[in-house]
Design an enzyme around this catalytic site. Structure first.
Site, PDB file in Angstrom:
ATOM      1  N   ASP A  49       0.842  -1.195   0.000  1.00 18.69           N
ATOM      2  CA  ASP A  49       0.000   0.000   0.000  1.00 18.69           C
ATOM      3  C   ASP A  49       0.876   1.244   0.000  1.00 18.69           C
ATOM      4  OD1 ASP A  49      -2.230  -1.469   0.017  1.00 18.69           O
ATOM      5  OD2 ASP A  49      -2.932  -0.862   2.012  1.00 18.69           O
ATOM      6  N   ALA A  50       1.964   1.171   0.783  1.00 17.61           N
ATOM      7  CA  ALA A  50       2.831   2.346   0.905  1.00 17.61           C
ATOM      8  C   ALA A  50       3.444   2.692  -0.458  1.00 17.61           C
ATOM      9  CB  ALA A  50       3.921   2.065   1.930  1.00 17.61           C
ATOM     10  N   TYR A  52       2.227   1.867  -3.350  1.00 22.20           N
ATOM     11  CA  TYR A  52       1.136   2.314  -4.209  1.00 22.20           C
ATOM     12  C   TYR A  52       0.825   3.790  -3.921  1.00 22.20           C
ATOM     13  CZ  TYR A  52      -3.466   2.757  -6.283  1.00 22.20           C
ATOM     14  OH  TYR A  52      -4.532   3.194  -7.025  1.00 22.20           O
ATOM     15  N   ASP A  53       0.755   4.101  -2.632  1.00 21.02           N
ATOM     16  CA  ASP A  53       0.463   5.487  -2.263  1.00 21.02           C
ATOM     17  C   ASP A  53       1.542   6.425  -2.784  1.00 21.02           C
ATOM     18  OD1 ASP A  53      -1.886   4.822  -1.018  1.00 21.02           O
ATOM     19  OD2 ASP A  53      -0.961   4.533   0.933  1.00 21.02           O
ATOM     20  N   SER A  98     -13.259   7.824  -3.378  1.00 21.00           N
ATOM     21  CA  SER A  98     -12.243   7.320  -2.472  1.00 21.00           C
ATOM     22  C   SER A  98     -11.764   8.457  -1.575  1.00 21.00           C
ATOM     23  CB  SER A  98     -11.110   6.784  -3.330  1.00 21.00           C
ATOM     24  OG  SER A  98     -10.153   6.223  -2.520  1.00 21.00           O
ATOM     25  N   LEU A  99     -10.753   8.196  -0.771  1.00 15.17           N
ATOM     26  CA  LEU A  99     -10.242   9.236   0.127  1.00 15.17           C
ATOM     27  C   LEU A  99      -8.779   9.510  -0.161  1.00 15.17           C
ATOM     28  CD1 LEU A  99     -11.669   7.974   3.530  1.00 15.17           C
ATOM     29  CD2 LEU A  99     -12.384  10.014   2.309  1.00 15.17           C
ATOM     30  N   GLU A 132     -12.981   9.200  12.944  1.00 11.96           N
ATOM     31  CA  GLU A 132     -13.549   7.864  13.168  1.00 11.96           C
ATOM     32  C   GLU A 132     -12.623   6.810  12.576  1.00 11.96           C
ATOM     33  OE1 GLU A 132     -16.484   9.324  10.402  1.00 11.96           O
ATOM     34  OE2 GLU A 132     -16.655   7.304   9.552  1.00 11.96           O
ATOM     35  N   LYS A 134     -10.995   3.988  10.273  1.00  6.88           N
ATOM     36  CA  LYS A 134     -11.103   3.597   8.871  1.00  6.88           C
ATOM     37  C   LYS A 134     -11.172   2.078   8.856  1.00  6.88           C
ATOM     38  CE  LYS A 134      -9.074   4.337   4.340  1.00  6.88           C
ATOM     39  NZ  LYS A 134      -8.967   2.975   3.857  1.00  6.88           N
ATOM     40  N   ASP A 136     -11.222  -1.648   7.631  1.00  9.62           N
ATOM     41  CA  ASP A 136     -10.559  -2.338   6.526  1.00  9.62           C
ATOM     42  C   ASP A 136     -11.492  -3.412   5.972  1.00  9.62           C
ATOM     43  OD1 ASP A 136      -8.594  -2.782   4.756  1.00  9.62           O
ATOM     44  OD2 ASP A 136      -7.230  -3.810   6.136  1.00  9.62           O
ATOM     45  N   ARG A 155     -18.675  -0.915  -4.676  1.00 10.37           N
ATOM     46  CA  ARG A 155     -18.208   0.338  -5.258  1.00 10.37           C
ATOM     47  C   ARG A 155     -17.826   0.191  -6.732  1.00 10.37           C
ATOM     48  NH1 ARG A 155     -13.197   3.419  -2.696  1.00 10.37           N
ATOM     49  NH2 ARG A 155     -12.069   1.610  -3.433  1.00 10.37           N
ATOM     50  N   TYR A 244     -21.252   4.866   7.314  1.00  3.22           N
ATOM     51  CA  TYR A 244     -20.536   6.091   7.691  1.00  3.22           C
ATOM     52  C   TYR A 244     -20.771   7.266   6.749  1.00  3.22           C
ATOM     53  CZ  TYR A 244     -17.249   3.678   4.574  1.00  3.22           C
ATOM     54  OH  TYR A 244     -16.697   3.002   3.540  1.00  3.22           O
ATOM     55  N   LYS A 308     -13.476  14.062   8.700  1.00  3.41           N
ATOM     56  CA  LYS A 308     -14.459  14.656   7.784  1.00  3.41           C
ATOM     57  C   LYS A 308     -14.953  15.991   8.328  1.00  3.41           C
ATOM     58  CE  LYS A 308     -16.160  10.065   6.680  1.00  3.41           C
ATOM     59  NZ  LYS A 308     -17.163   9.041   6.985  1.00  3.41           N
ATOM     60  N   LYS A 332      -3.493   7.337   7.705  1.00  4.15           N
ATOM     61  CA  LYS A 332      -3.151   5.916   7.747  1.00  4.15           C
ATOM     62  C   LYS A 332      -2.209   5.578   8.897  1.00  4.15           C
ATOM     63  CE  LYS A 332      -4.859   4.140   3.807  1.00  4.15           C
ATOM     64  NZ  LYS A 332      -3.954   3.562   2.858  1.00  4.15           N
ATOM     65  N   CYS A 426      17.264 -13.015 -21.012  1.00  2.00           N
ATOM     66  CA  CYS A 426      15.916 -13.339 -20.544  1.00  2.00           C
ATOM     67  C   CYS A 426      15.900 -14.781 -20.022  1.00  2.00           C
ATOM     68  CB  CYS A 426      14.939 -13.175 -21.699  1.00  2.00           C
ATOM     69  SG  CYS A 426      13.313 -13.835 -21.338  1.00  2.00           S
ATOM     70  N   CYS A 429      13.534 -16.974 -22.647  1.00  2.00           N
ATOM     71  CA  CYS A 429      13.860 -17.319 -24.034  1.00  2.00           C
ATOM     72  C   CYS A 429      15.346 -17.174 -24.351  1.00  2.00           C
ATOM     73  CB  CYS A 429      13.029 -16.482 -25.004  1.00  2.00           C
ATOM     74  SG  CYS A 429      13.553 -14.764 -25.081  1.00  2.00           S
ATOM     75  N   CYS A 444      13.467  -7.893 -22.074  1.00  2.00           N
ATOM     76  CA  CYS A 444      13.863  -8.949 -22.990  1.00  2.00           C
ATOM     77  C   CYS A 444      13.635  -8.429 -24.407  1.00  2.00           C
ATOM     78  CB  CYS A 444      12.999 -10.175 -22.733  1.00  2.00           C
ATOM     79  SG  CYS A 444      12.993 -11.345 -24.083  1.00  2.00           S
ATOM     80  N   CYS A 450       9.646 -14.586 -27.686  1.00  2.00           N
ATOM     81  CA  CYS A 450       9.734 -14.911 -26.261  1.00  2.00           C
ATOM     82  C   CYS A 450       8.365 -15.428 -25.811  1.00  2.00           C
ATOM     83  CB  CYS A 450      10.125 -13.684 -25.444  1.00  2.00           C
ATOM     84  SG  CYS A 450      10.160 -14.026 -23.674  1.00  2.00           S
TER      85      CYS A 450
HETATM   86  S1  IVH Z   1     -15.773   7.991   4.028  1.00  2.00           S
HETATM   87  C1  IVH Z   1     -16.313  10.122  -0.338  1.00  2.00           C
HETATM   88  N1  IVH Z   1     -15.333   6.689   6.242  1.00  2.00           N
HETATM   89  O1  IVH Z   1     -11.945   3.854   2.793  1.00  2.00           O
HETATM   90  C2  IVH Z   1     -15.668   8.963   0.351  1.00  2.00           C
HETATM   91  N2  IVH Z   1     -14.560   5.712   4.221  1.00  2.00           N
HETATM   92  O2  IVH Z   1      -9.766   4.830   1.147  1.00  2.00           O
HETATM   93  C3  IVH Z   1     -16.336   8.662   1.625  1.00  2.00           C
HETATM   94  N3  IVH Z   1     -13.509   3.533   4.515  1.00  2.00           N
HETATM   95  O3  IVH Z   1     -13.792   4.177  -0.161  1.00  2.00           O
HETATM   96  C4  IVH Z   1     -15.654   7.597   2.360  1.00  2.00           C
HETATM   97  N4  IVH Z   1     -13.762   3.407   6.678  1.00  2.00           N
HETATM   98  O4  IVH Z   1     -14.266   2.151   1.444  1.00  2.00           O
HETATM   99  C5  IVH Z   1     -15.165   6.696   4.901  1.00  2.00           C
HETATM  100  N5  IVH Z   1     -15.085   5.621   8.266  1.00  2.00           N
HETATM  101  C6  IVH Z   1     -14.909   5.631   6.950  1.00  2.00           C
HETATM  102  C7  IVH Z   1     -14.275   4.581   6.278  1.00  2.00           C
HETATM  103  C8  IVH Z   1     -14.110   4.665   4.901  1.00  2.00           C
HETATM  104  C9  IVH Z   1     -13.316   2.790   5.603  1.00  2.00           C
HETATM  105  C10 IVH Z   1     -13.083   3.143   3.165  1.00  2.00           C
HETATM  106  C11 IVH Z   1     -14.095   3.378   2.084  1.00  2.00           C
HETATM  107  C12 IVH Z   1     -13.427   4.355   1.142  1.00  2.00           C
HETATM  108  C13 IVH Z   1     -11.995   4.045   1.402  1.00  2.00           C
HETATM  109  C14 IVH Z   1     -11.087   5.164   0.985  1.00  2.00           C
END
Ligand code: IVH
Length: 700
Positions: A49-50, A52-53, A98-99, A132, A134, A136, A155, A244, A308, A332, A426, A429, A444, A450
């Site tokens: 994830d790190a 990717y981020d 997403s966030l 709040e 997050k 998983d 989603r 949420y 939020k 995170k 390679c 091949c 390659c 190949c």
């Molecule tokens: S709010 C407009 N709240 O995290 C987006 N997301 O990395 C609103 N997730 O897509 C999302 N806990 O699947 C929100 N307390 C939380 C969450 C949360 C997990 C997930 C969610 C979101 C992803 C983003």
């Protein structure tokens, strides 16, 4: 800042030339799209994830520094990946986004600062932000009509998800009916489907007893359970839900996030009790630390804290930037680490001939998951870390991805360990593997001789976002290829005709029914969207996004081919037209032209087009009054900030430009507009007031 190997270039973004930025933007886009696919659709991520981020952050930094690279199809607007096709599709009335991520306390302070600036708040103005956990799990949208659950969808890619209503109904936590006088006519409750740690462990115990494969972690298991075709299977695996946020709502129960979540709770939806209202960065961080401390003892997995803006009118004003809201962010937790021994270094060869080194590890448990492989990315990364076979290394995993090697524990290095020599041939091949100037990857040169590349090209061709043929995956393609039955894409579509002699149903693992189903699935794909075909061809730099760009611009394969061939023959107009497509640019255009120039490719494409029909692509937001138009905002806007205006216009499918030319369709001018207004008059461009703009887009 991200390491070179992770983010693909040591040069700070500010120092990149336009050309370098363009090239890197394209490269990152490809790479991110690939990882998205692996993560969201194949449940088989290959980077942490790190990492990717880090890729995402660099991509976004490039777009901030070079706004001209930011287009409607930018990855920063995309969430997740398209649905997998097992379920009926559901178009989300309001996109599921997403966030953005915060990784440090500074990032959190910056987030709050940004909001204050955007809303033009003074120091005296109170800004309440909720915090709040997050969760998983995987996000889901539950639509209630007249208080009754009508549709539940995953989603997917944010715009379209999968209909998992039958499966969601098996979750005890999810009420069939919402209770209360103030339940709106239409309300889409959104939240996370998850599995508790205890349920996950119990499930794995059962699997072990029955001699079945173990699940990796609660998140993956929850995702797999929810996507069971048979709801009875879902019912056997205990899932839970936390609401949420919300999507479409005929009305909202309260003016704040906190109270709206409380209303969802009153109506019978499960919500998380750890949500807290905070009034400063310090309070946010204090709550973050509290949640982090409680993390291990919580019954479910979490991977951070979400902040939020509480006031919904402010959320509305803040709006979205690309794929995430400006009013929320995910803070995170740091990734989990462990040490283990490198048993070997394997080289894998991809579709483009890229050689990827993978460390084979002595199995070790990190955060409850047994880890045996770690990506080493490329030659430079191995050299940078000086990883040797026999070394003890620190590895890190975040989420459920293939972990990365952080470094070597030198004190534990065996005397016999020799520096790793990256192969120059390679492993598949035997062709030379070369590294071009400025490239991090060694490739390659075997091209189509190949087998790894040929097979990988075919595997890519049938993959989810390409032809997506049910029952035709990696295993089957490898089998057909070895048999010599499928050598190029068109062969897939002639299999049925040839089957009189091939007699596929006689092969192990293929019964009459499965062969029938396979041919049906293949035939279903004889009509397919142009962008999918373009993506499927595996042209260098043509990921999903660029495929959409080209499809949208040229409309048909013939038009694209003619343009590419003309450009290849030196037609300057055709070349500059392709270069100028938003987000395409020189590097990508060059790759497209090269592809069409190659006779072998043309032959394969012609053969394919003899079997299938590539349907033209529709443009985005076609129904808005400004879609496809170029708009310039100038002067002091009074009803919206410049960022808001830009985001709004782009959402409606318009392109926002910084200067006026004869290509401009509208200039929206506030008080004090100067030279741009004059330019507009010179070119006869229509000038609108802010009110005029709102009228045009139907908001007044
Ligand atoms: S709010 C407009 N709240 O995290 C987006 N997301 O990395 C609103 N997730 O897509 C999302 N806990 O699947 C929100 N307390 C939380 C969450 C949360 C997990 C997930 C969610 C979101 C992803 C983003």
């Amino acid at each position: 800042m991200a390491k070179k190997a992770k983010a693909g270039g040591a040069k700070p973004v500010e120092e990149l030339s336009v050309k370098e930025a363009k090239a890197e933007h394209v490269r990152l886009e490809l790479e991110i799209a690939l990882h998205d696919k692996r993560y969201y659709q194949q449940d088989a991520p290959t980077i942490s994830d790190a990492d990717y981020d880090a890729l995402r952050r660099r991509y976004e930094a490039i777009e901030t520094q070079f706004p001209e690279l930011h287009s409607l199809t930018s990855l920063t607007r995309k969430v997740g990946a398209a649905p997998s096709g097992k379920f009926k599709k559901v178009r989300h009335a309001v996109p599921m986004l997403s966030l953005g991520n915060a990784f440090s306390e500074e990032d959190v302070a910056e987030f709050v600062e940004r909001i204050r600036r955007f809303l033009r708040l003074s120091e005296k103005d109170e800004l309440v932000i909720t915090a709040e956990p997050k969760i998983d799990g995987l996000s889901c949208s539950l639509r209630y009509e007249a208080g009754k659950l009508s549709v539940a969808a995953t989603r997917g890619d944010g715009a379209e998800g999968e209909d998992v209503t039958a499966n969601i109904r098996t979750i005890k936590d999810v009420p069939e009916t919402l209770k209360g006088k103030d339940v709106p006519d239409v309300f889409e409750a959104r939240g996370e489907v998850y599995m508790t740690k205890a349920d996950f462990l119990a499930l794995n115990k059962r699997q072990e007893k029955e001699g079945k494969a173990l699940y990796v972690n609660p998140r993956n298991t929850a995702a797999g359970s929810l996507r069971q075709i048979d709801p009875r299977m879902t019912a056997e695996r205990p899932l839970k839900f936390f609401a949420y946020t919300w999507g479409e709502a005929s009305e909202l129960p309260a003016p704040t996030q906190f109270e709206s979540v409380a209303a969802m709770k009153r109506w019978g939806l499960p919500t998380n009790a750890l949500m807290k209202k905070c009034k400063s960065v310090e309070e946010l961080l204090k709550h973050y630390r509290k949640i982090e401390q409680e993390r291990a003892s919580l019954p479910y997995d979490i991977d951070g804290v979400v902040y939020k803006v509480d006031r919904l009118d402010w959320q509305e004003r803040l709006g979205f930037v690309s794929r995430s809201p400006r009013w929320a962010i995910a803070h995170k937790f740091a990734a989990e680490k462990a040490t283990t021994v490198v048993k070997d270094i394997d080289i894998q060869v991809g579709r483009t001939g890229k050689l990827t080194p993978v460390a084979k590890l002595e199995p070790v448990t990190v955060g409850g998951v047994v880890v045996q492989n770690a990506t080493l990315h490329n030659e430079d990364e191995i050299a940078r870390l000086d990883v040797r076979v026999g070394d003890t290394v620190t590895i890190q995993r975040a989420g459920d991805v293939i972990p990365q090697v952080l470094g070597v524990v030198l004190e534990k290095r065996p005397k016999s360990a020799k520096p790793y020599k990256f192969p120059h041939v390679c492993p598949i091949c035997g062709s030379h593997a070369v590294r071009e100037e400025g490239e991090v990857d060694r490739r390659c040169t075997g091209g189509l001789i190949c087998p790894a590349q040929e097979v990988q090209t075919l595997i890519h061709f049938v993959s989810r976002n390409a032809f997506d043929i049910d029952g035709l995956g990696e295993k089957q393609i490898e089998f057909f290829f070895e048999k010599g039955w499928v050598k190029q894409p068109a062969d897939i579509f002639t299999l049925e005709k040839r089957n009189k002699t091939l007699k596929l149903e006689k092969e192990e693992g293929f019964g009459e029914t499965s062969v029938r189903n396979l041919f049906n699935a293949i035939n279903e794909r004889r009509k397919i969207a142009l962008n999918r075909v373009l993506f499927a061809l595996g042209i260098r730099h043509i990921g999903e996004t660029n495929a959409i760009r080209l499809a949208r611009h040229y409309g048909t394969m013939e038009a694209l081919r003619d343009a590419a061939l003309a450009a290849g023959k030196g037609d300057a107009e055709a070349l500059s037209e392709m270069n100028d497509i938003n987000g395409i640019g020189e590097v990508v255009a060059e790759a497209v032209i090269e592809f069409f120039k190659e006779k072998k490719n043309m032959k394969a494409l012609d053969a394919l087009l003899g079997e299938i029909e590539a349907e033209p692509m529709e443009a985005v937001a076609k129904d808005s009054a400004v879609s496809g138009k170029t708009v310039v905002f100038t002067g002091a806007l009074e009803q919206m900030t410049r960022d808001e205006a830009k985001a709004m216009a782009e959402r409606l499918g318009a392109k926002v430009a910084g200067s006026v030319s004869k290509k401009t369709d509208y200039v929206v001018a506030g008080p004090g507009a100067g030279s741009k207004l004059k330019e507009a008059q010179k070119h006869g461009v229509q000038v609108l007031s802010e009110d005029g703009w709102f009228k045009l887009i139907g908001k007044k």
